[in-house]
Design a protein around this motif. Structure first.
Motif, PDB file in Angstrom:
ATOM      1  N   HIS A  41      46.101  44.119  43.224  1.00 15.43           N
ATOM      2  CA  HIS A  41      46.173  43.233  43.905  1.00 15.43           C
ATOM      3  C   HIS A  41      46.788  42.065  43.573  1.00 15.43           C
ATOM      4  N   ALA A  42      46.571  41.047  42.905  1.00 15.32           N
ATOM      5  CA  ALA A  42      47.530  39.838  42.259  1.00 15.32           C
ATOM      6  C   ALA A  42      48.446  40.525  41.070  1.00 15.32           C
ATOM      7  N   ARG A  43      49.209  39.644  40.666  1.00 17.82           N
ATOM      8  CA  ARG A  43      49.930  39.520  39.520  1.00 17.82           C
ATOM      9  C   ARG A  43      49.149  39.037  38.405  1.00 17.82           C
ATOM     10  N   ALA A  44      48.223  40.116  37.938  1.00 15.95           N
ATOM     11  CA  ALA A  44      47.190  39.776  37.021  1.00 15.95           C
ATOM     12  C   ALA A  44      47.209  40.426  35.485  1.00 15.95           C
ATOM     13  N   ARG A  45      48.442  41.442  35.303  1.00 22.31           N
ATOM     14  CA  ARG A  45      48.384  41.902  34.245  1.00 22.31           C
ATOM     15  C   ARG A  45      49.703  41.981  33.612  1.00 22.31           C
ATOM     16  N   GLU A  46      49.767  42.044  32.313  1.00 22.60           N
ATOM     17  CA  GLU A  46      51.040  42.279  31.977  1.00 22.60           C
ATOM     18  C   GLU A  46      51.831  43.713  32.329  1.00 22.60           C
ATOM     19  N   GLY A  47      53.198  43.360  32.592  1.00 25.30           N
ATOM     20  CA  GLY A  47      53.834  44.623  33.334  1.00 25.30           C
ATOM     21  C   GLY A  47      53.451  44.546  34.851  1.00 25.30           C
ATOM     22  N   ASN A  48      52.637  43.599  35.283  1.00 27.98           N
ATOM     23  CA  ASN A  48      52.551  43.722  36.866  1.00 27.98           C
ATOM     24  C   ASN A  48      51.571  45.113  37.081  1.00 27.98           C
ATOM     25  N   LEU A  49      50.851  45.529  36.384  1.00 27.49           N
ATOM     26  CA  LEU A  49      50.070  46.938  36.556  1.00 27.49           C
ATOM     27  C   LEU A  49      49.027  46.706  37.328  1.00 27.49           C
ATOM     28  N   ALA A  50      48.667  47.848  38.149  1.00 27.93           N
ATOM     29  CA  ALA A  50      47.360  47.869  38.954  1.00 27.93           C
ATOM     30  C   ALA A  50      46.106  48.025  38.393  1.00 27.93           C
ATOM     31  N   TYR A  51      45.122  48.003  39.018  1.00 32.72           N
ATOM     32  CA  TYR A  51      43.900  48.562  38.750  1.00 32.72           C
ATOM     33  C   TYR A  51      43.324  49.461  39.937  1.00 32.72           C
ATOM     34  N   PRO A  52      43.763  50.510  39.702  1.00 36.14           N
ATOM     35  CA  PRO A  52      43.369  51.545  41.105  1.00 36.14           C
ATOM     36  C   PRO A  52      41.935  52.117  40.963  1.00 36.14           C
ATOM     37  N   VAL A  53      41.479  52.129  42.044  1.00 40.27           N
ATOM     38  CA  VAL A  53      40.099  52.388  42.202  1.00 40.27           C
ATOM     39  C   VAL A  53      39.941  53.083  43.359  1.00 40.27           C
ATOM     40  N   ARG A  54      38.868  54.378  43.496  1.00 40.89           N
ATOM     41  CA  ARG A  54      38.466  54.863  44.711  1.00 40.89           C
ATOM     42  C   ARG A  54      36.797  54.692  44.625  1.00 40.89           C
ATOM     43  N   ALA A  55      36.098  54.379  45.698  1.00 40.47           N
ATOM     44  CA  ALA A  55      34.801  54.237  45.820  1.00 40.47           C
ATOM     45  C   ALA A  55      34.305  54.978  47.102  1.00 40.47           C
ATOM     46  N   LEU A  56      33.249  55.692  47.004  1.00 39.27           N
ATOM     47  CA  LEU A  56      32.393  56.303  47.867  1.00 39.27           C
ATOM     48  C   LEU A  56      31.285  55.702  48.065  1.00 39.27           C
ATOM     49  N   ARG A  57      30.801  55.277  49.331  1.00 41.47           N
ATOM     50  CA  ARG A  57      29.811  54.776  49.647  1.00 41.47           C
ATOM     51  C   ARG A  57      28.821  55.341  51.092  1.00 41.47           C
ATOM     52  N   THR A  58      27.677  55.786  50.419  1.00 44.99           N
ATOM     53  CA  THR A  58      26.790  56.299  51.538  1.00 44.99           C
ATOM     54  C   THR A  58      25.696  55.326  51.691  1.00 44.99           C
ATOM     55  N   ASP A  59      24.724  55.664  52.455  1.00 45.38           N
ATOM     56  CA  ASP A  59      23.657  54.550  52.952  1.00 45.38           C
ATOM     57  C   ASP A  59      22.999  54.240  51.570  1.00 45.38           C
ATOM     58  N   ARG A  60      22.944  55.217  50.569  1.00 43.68           N
ATOM     59  CA  ARG A  60      21.973  54.804  49.593  1.00 43.68           C
ATOM     60  C   ARG A  60      22.902  54.538  48.216  1.00 43.68           C
ATOM     61  N   TRP A  61      24.040  55.338  48.164  1.00 45.24           N
ATOM     62  CA  TRP A  61      24.588  55.416  46.918  1.00 45.24           C
ATOM     63  C   TRP A  61      26.093  54.882  46.846  1.00 45.24           C
ATOM     64  N   LEU A  62      26.564  54.454  45.862  1.00 43.99           N
ATOM     65  CA  LEU A  62      27.963  53.856  45.621  1.00 43.99           C
ATOM     66  C   LEU A  62      28.269  54.383  44.360  1.00 43.99           C
ATOM     67  N   TYR A  63      29.287  55.278  44.654  1.00 43.31           N
ATOM     68  CA  TYR A  63      29.962  55.825  43.468  1.00 43.31           C
ATOM     69  C   TYR A  63      31.486  55.727  43.365  1.00 43.31           C
ATOM     70  N   ILE A  64      31.919  55.094  41.978  1.00 41.42           N
ATOM     71  CA  ILE A  64      33.186  54.510  41.990  1.00 41.42           C
ATOM     72  C   ILE A  64      34.081  55.488  40.832  1.00 41.42           C
ATOM     73  N   ARG A  65      35.364  55.441  41.072  1.00 40.30           N
ATOM     74  CA  ARG A  65      36.098  56.149  39.981  1.00 40.30           C
ATOM     75  C   ARG A  65      37.194  55.163  39.678  1.00 40.30           C
ATOM     76  N   ASN A  66      37.211  54.841  38.301  1.00 38.34           N
ATOM     77  CA  ASN A  66      38.179  53.786  37.980  1.00 38.34           C
ATOM     78  C   ASN A  66      39.239  54.593  37.046  1.00 38.34           C
ATOM     79  N   PHE A  67      40.399  54.652  37.532  1.00 37.27           N
ATOM     80  CA  PHE A  67      41.415  55.555  37.171  1.00 37.27           C
ATOM     81  C   PHE A  67      42.341  54.900  35.822  1.00 37.27           C
ATOM     82  N   PHE A  68      42.013  53.741  35.564  1.00 35.15           N
ATOM     83  CA  PHE A  68      42.477  53.316  34.330  1.00 35.15           C
ATOM     84  C   PHE A  68      41.379  52.311  33.657  1.00 35.15           C
ATOM     85  N   PRO A  69      40.607  52.848  33.160  1.00 34.49           N
ATOM     86  CA  PRO A  69      39.362  52.308  32.587  1.00 34.49           C
ATOM     87  C   PRO A  69      39.676  51.165  31.198  1.00 34.49           C
ATOM     88  N   GLU A  70      40.843  51.609  30.577  1.00 33.68           N
ATOM     89  CA  GLU A  70      41.356  50.875  29.619  1.00 33.68           C
ATOM     90  C   GLU A  70      41.992  49.494  30.108  1.00 33.68           C
TER      91      GLU A  70
END
Length: 468
Positions: free
Chosen positions: A328-357
């Motif tokens: 998104h913005a220039r928000a981290r040292e090294g201009n790193l991303a925070y990549p995420v994929r999220a699957l949304r159903t009628d009831r559930w939201l499942y999120i995968r954070n690829f760099f949790p650190e």
């Protein structure tokens, strides 16, 4: 690798002209697409908002269809708009998955495809981006015009048009005077539980809603032009926002506050007035919808689905949609991303954070000046109050929700937790649900050629040039 994407399993190839299914009108349908900047669900009267006054949006919903489960493809301006234009998931668009990036001209965009089919195309104010487009003759959303009225003044009578009405409302910063003049009662606004409920936050929300109202009035002016010129009966009107509202734990996040958007579509003679559509919908569905409505073939590379079957009540159920983000913005040292994929159903939201650190809202000690520390959160009174009071009990929980590091996986039961506050990913009672959703996301990533399915920690988007 990214530039070589050629298609997707199961992509629609609907190309039958809409007018062939009924006797009239004879001319191809016109398209007016009105898009706000940072307008999130449910901030419209038709969606049940207690404070938002949106008579134009409500009118479109009454005279057409209201989509109650509509989501952006990415909770960030540039990739969301790129997905709208191309009908593709952001990860398929190379650098275009990042904010302040470049969309290569190798990707088809629906305005160009319609122009090639004989449509006259135009745009006002914010279209593609923010970003650069040196490979394009003009903004990928269309050549610019000062206003919709001036565009129509030059419109040949027998030529169909496709116009992108882009607004910068309700993007920050806000004018408090506009909020004061709006007549909105701060006591009537809905403060979600991921924010502190203070007079300052309520006033900030009022200022946001005042810009929502201004956008609504502007679209109302466009509808009057259609009425006055006898064009309303043969024009599809779509009104929406590019992603959720610009608040902590909303914009740039894959929770509903960042991804769910208002959406209304009016198409006289095709969308039954007062229709309410609860089917899961993505804004990347709009490109194939416009092409399908114009009787044009939908490119196989488009991952979106035409909404015409949903408008006619014949759409098959949609089990889930996937939203995503890279940088998104220039928000981290090294201009790193925070990549995420999220699957949304009628009831559930499942999120995968690829760099949790990494810090999801940006580094706490990295300040580039525009948004300050935690740079993925837009600067404004709510953020300032949250930062200045982070150690006080009233604010500690909401500050942690907005800025704290997150685990590799998140799982939320939206039926009981609509604001995604209680992560159930480690709850053994939900292990089967998590496994099922994880597998569905993995399979979708494979089908859509997501680079992160084989290289989950790729640094491709970390290295893409940032033009902001």
């Amino acid at each position: 690798m990214l530039a070589g994407i050629t298609g997707i399993t199961g992509a629609l190839t609907l190309g039958t002209p809409a007018r062939a299914a009924r006797k009239g009108p004879e001319r191809p349908v016109n398209i007016l697409f009105a898009i706000a900047d940072d307008w999130g669900y449910p901030d419209a009267g038709a969606n049940g908002s207690p404070a938002a006054r949106t008579p134009t949006f409500d009118r479109l919903a009454d005279e057409g269809a209201l989509f109650t489960r509509a989501f952006c493809a990415a909770p960030s301006c540039t990739p969301s708009r790129n997905a709208i234009l191309t009908g593709q998931a952001p990860h398929r668009l190379g650098a275009g998955a990042n904010l302040w990036s470049e969309l290569p001209a190798t990707y088809d965009v629906y305005p160009d495809l319609l122009q090639q089919a004989g449509y006259r195309v135009g745009r006002m104010r914010k279209g593609y981006g923010p970003g650069v487009f040196p490979q394009w003759p003009h903004d990928p959303a269309g050549p610019g015009f000062p206003s919709f009225g001036e565009f129509l003044d030059q419109q040949p009578e027998q030529t169909p048009f496709c116009f992108w009405l882009g607004s910068s409302d309700p993007h920050r910063p806000y004018d408090p005077e506009l909020g004061e003049q709006s007549g909105i009662d701060p006591a009537a606004v809905d403060v979600p539980p991921y924010l502190p409920d203070t007079p300052e936050v309520r006033a900030d929300i009022v200022n946001y809603l005042a810009e929502v109202q201004r956008f609504d009035r502007e679209v109302g002016d466009a509808l009057r032009l259609l009425d006055e010129r006898g064009l309303a009966g043969n024009t599809i009107v779509v009104m929406t926002g590019d992603h959720g509202w610009p608040w902590p734990r909303a914009k740039a996040n894959t929770y509903d506050a960042g991804t769910r958007v208002p959406l209304a579509i009016r198409w006289p003679g095709r969308a039954t007035p007062g229709t309410v559509i609860d089917r899961l919908t993505l804004l990347s569905d709009l490109a194939p919808t416009f092409l399908h409505a114009a009787g044009r073939p939908v490119p196989a590379a488009m991952t979106g689905q035409s909404l015409l079957p949903a408008l006619s009540g014949t759409a098959a159920p949609r089990e889930f949609v996937v939203v995503e983000r890279e940088r998104h913005a220039r928000a981290r040292e090294g201009n790193l991303a925070y990549p995420v994929r999220a699957l949304r159903t009628d009831r559930w939201l499942y999120i995968r954070n690829f760099f949790p650190e990494r810090w999801p809202a940006g580094d706490p000690d990295f300040d580039q000046g525009l948004q300050g520390v935690f740079g993925d959160i837009d600067a404004g009174p709510t953020k300032t109050q949250l930062l200045e009071n982070r150690h006080r009990p009233q604010f500690a929980r909401t500050f942690e929700l907005a800025t704290g590091k997150r685990p590799k996986e998140e799982l939320y039961d939206l039926a009981s937790d609509p604001h995604s506050l209680k992560n159930l990913a480690d709850d053994p009672r939900q292990a089967a649900v998590k496994t099922r959703l994880r597998k569905q996301l993995q399979n979708w990533m494979l089908r859509t050629d997501d680079p992160r399915v084989t290289a989950p920690r790729t640094d491709f988007w970390d290295k893409v040039e940032y033009f902001g």
